[in-house]
Write a protein that holds these residues in place. Sequence first.
Motif, PDB file in Angstrom:
ATOM      1  N   ALA A 194       0.586  -1.285  -0.125  1.00 52.83           N
ATOM      2  CA  ALA A 194       0.023  -0.025   0.105  1.00 52.83           C
ATOM      3  C   ALA A 194       0.760   1.277  -0.018  1.00 52.83           C
ATOM      4  CB  ALA A 194      -0.968  -0.043   1.314  1.00 52.83           C
ATOM      5  N   TRP A 221      -8.798   1.017  -0.834  1.00 48.85           N
ATOM      6  CA  TRP A 221      -8.583   1.717   0.249  1.00 48.85           C
ATOM      7  C   TRP A 221      -8.677   2.851   0.230  1.00 48.85           C
ATOM      8  CZ3 TRP A 221      -2.495   2.812   1.705  1.00 48.85           C
ATOM      9  CH2 TRP A 221      -2.496   3.232   2.954  1.00 48.85           C
ATOM     10  N   TRP A 227      -4.977  -1.350  -2.121  1.00 47.26           N
ATOM     11  CA  TRP A 227      -4.128  -2.234  -1.628  1.00 47.26           C
ATOM     12  C   TRP A 227      -3.690  -3.221  -2.801  1.00 47.26           C
ATOM     13  CZ3 TRP A 227      -2.524  -1.586   3.367  1.00 47.26           C
ATOM     14  CH2 TRP A 227      -3.367  -1.091   4.095  1.00 47.26           C
ATOM     15  N   SER A 309      -2.340  -5.785   5.915  1.00 47.41           N
ATOM     16  CA  SER A 309      -2.749  -4.538   5.822  1.00 47.41           C
ATOM     17  C   SER A 309      -2.341  -3.553   6.951  1.00 47.41           C
ATOM     18  CB  SER A 309      -4.228  -4.100   5.289  1.00 47.41           C
ATOM     19  OG  SER A 309      -5.258  -4.615   6.329  1.00 47.41           O
ATOM     20  N   ALA A 310      -2.504  -4.093   8.010  1.00 53.16           N
ATOM     21  CA  ALA A 310      -2.269  -3.331   9.423  1.00 53.16           C
ATOM     22  C   ALA A 310      -0.838  -3.059   9.398  1.00 53.16           C
ATOM     23  CB  ALA A 310      -2.702  -4.192  10.604  1.00 53.16           C
ATOM     24  N   ARG A 313       0.228  -0.608   6.973  1.00 52.11           N
ATOM     25  CA  ARG A 313       0.230   0.559   7.585  1.00 52.11           C
ATOM     26  C   ARG A 313       1.122   1.105   8.674  1.00 52.11           C
ATOM     27  NH1 ARG A 313      -5.376   0.442  10.147  1.00 52.11           N
ATOM     28  NH2 ARG A 313      -5.348   2.663  10.545  1.00 52.11           N
ATOM     29  N   LEU A 316       4.226   2.510   7.018  1.00 52.51           N
ATOM     30  CA  LEU A 316       4.000   3.639   6.387  1.00 52.51           C
ATOM     31  C   LEU A 316       4.137   4.821   7.737  1.00 52.51           C
ATOM     32  CD1 LEU A 316       1.257   2.972   3.802  1.00 52.51           C
ATOM     33  CD2 LEU A 316       3.709   3.753   3.363  1.00 52.51           C
ATOM     34  N   ALA A 317       3.451   4.365   8.843  1.00 50.57           N
ATOM     35  CA  ALA A 317       3.364   5.198   9.997  1.00 50.57           C
ATOM     36  C   ALA A 317       5.053   5.479  10.511  1.00 50.57           C
ATOM     37  CB  ALA A 317       2.573   4.931  10.801  1.00 50.57           C
ATOM     38  N   TYR A 333       1.423  -1.537  17.558  1.00 50.32           N
ATOM     39  CA  TYR A 333       0.562  -1.241  16.307  1.00 50.32           C
ATOM     40  C   TYR A 333      -0.109  -2.307  15.950  1.00 50.32           C
ATOM     41  CZ  TYR A 333       2.883   3.286  15.295  1.00 50.32           C
ATOM     42  OH  TYR A 333       3.325   4.489  15.333  1.00 50.32           O
ATOM     43  N   THR A 337      -3.547  -0.262  15.027  1.00 52.01           N
ATOM     44  CA  THR A 337      -4.308  -0.655  13.727  1.00 52.01           C
ATOM     45  C   THR A 337      -5.743  -1.100  13.713  1.00 52.01           C
ATOM     46  OG1 THR A 337      -3.229  -2.635  13.442  1.00 52.01           O
ATOM     47  CG2 THR A 337      -2.104  -0.692  12.562  1.00 52.01           C
ATOM     48  N   PRO A 341     -10.439   4.965  13.180  1.00 54.89           N
ATOM     49  CA  PRO A 341      -9.779   6.280  13.080  1.00 54.89           C
ATOM     50  C   PRO A 341      -9.863   7.197  13.937  1.00 54.89           C
ATOM     51  CG  PRO A 341     -10.700   5.252  10.970  1.00 54.89           C
ATOM     52  CD  PRO A 341     -11.320   4.431  12.113  1.00 54.89           C
ATOM     53  N   LEU A 421      -1.494   6.974  11.849  1.00 58.81           N
ATOM     54  CA  LEU A 421      -2.140   5.773  11.018  1.00 58.81           C
ATOM     55  C   LEU A 421      -3.311   6.538  10.159  1.00 58.81           C
ATOM     56  CD1 LEU A 421      -2.326   3.124  13.340  1.00 58.81           C
ATOM     57  CD2 LEU A 421      -0.831   3.098  11.398  1.00 58.81           C
TER      58      LEU A 421
END
Length: 421
Positions: A194, A221, A227, A309-310, A313, A316-317, A333, A337, A341, A421
């Motif tokens: 992603a 996504w 994704w 996917s978590a 993420r 990326l964070a 995380y 995750t 949100p 996130l």
Amino acid sequence: MTTDSRGNYQELVDEISELLGVPATLENRDFELIAFGAYDSEGELDPSALDPVRTRSILTRRSTAAVRTWFEGFGITRATAPVRIPPTPEAGVYRGRICLPVRHRGVVLGYVWLLDSEPGAPGPTDPQLDAAMRVAARIGALLADEAQHGADLSRELRAVLTAERGWQADMAVAALRTALGPRGDGPYAVVCVAPWPSADPDDAPSARTVPHATALCTVPWGPTAQWLTALIRLRATDTLTPATSAATRLLERARGVEGGGAGPDTGTHGTPGTHGTPGTAAAPLTVAAGIASPRVALAELAAAWQEASAAARAALAEPGFGPVAEWSRIGPYRLLTSLPPETAQDPAVRPLLSPAHRELARTTEIYLDCAGQAARTAAELGIHRQTLYYRLSRVEQLTGLDLDDGEHRLLLHMALKAARL
């Protein structure tokens, strides 16, 4: 691509190499490498066979857009017979090529590339090339069969990952199990990349070009991003090496699309599959991959996709986790995750998350990462300890939280991490 079909491609490429006595390479119509044979009558590969174009194709398993355009300029997409391409050193082609178009029912599905003979040396005869074209036709039939099967698997895999719980999920899993046939038995790992740099929901690489991949699909996504998800067959549940190899290959592909052909970029992010230290000043990642814990049942793939996917993420964070992050190694995380949100917008912490207080937020996060040790925090930030104390007092004023209270610190730390996130 299954292990059996991958072996079939290699055998057919080797058969062409033996027929003509020259190295042969098989690529799909997108110039992604499927198999190659290094033939030499004396057991050693001629160094001249490894010109820049062929070397890059073998090492990165794909050619650049410029190379593809250049070769297609010789009419290979329309050809039904061998096409000779002259050497062009300025294009990185030091040896001439013979291209055997791989077709099935009139559609070009790939190309077999042969190194042409040196000037003055006898080249392949017409009967030899005719025999090689018959082998190329067998490759075309195999590619066509797999292309149809791969498309079905993409749809089935996407359905499993996106179906609502209950009878819809059960039906999707049953359909995927039927499509997989004997390959339905695990163990498997799910890999997510992603964001995938394409808005086309059908723009997923062929499973033939990704090591150990059984199926690939894209999953939405957010409103515009996607994704890329891959189902990877494992040898055993205690090793994720095939999944790591596949994730690394997919990241190379994503960066190539995103950056116009750039190769893997691990110089500032660590080695793929390794775990750095969160909170360190690593360069942000623009694309990352996550790997779920191994599964043995297809019914668990939706849960595995949530993990993969978590993990992506999290990478990326926190660049220290990436570019390939494993679910089992992302620590807190795993919990963060899974939270909604809006959790990051805790009323007490919201003022600290405004752009005007970005430096205070960073100071607080590093302070909490350092377990509240002022000396370590000041050294990490490169500031005087009194400056740190002043900033922390400002944080307490903004949030109304007491940094000497363990629960307040926990809330603040979670909210700052979740905000990434």
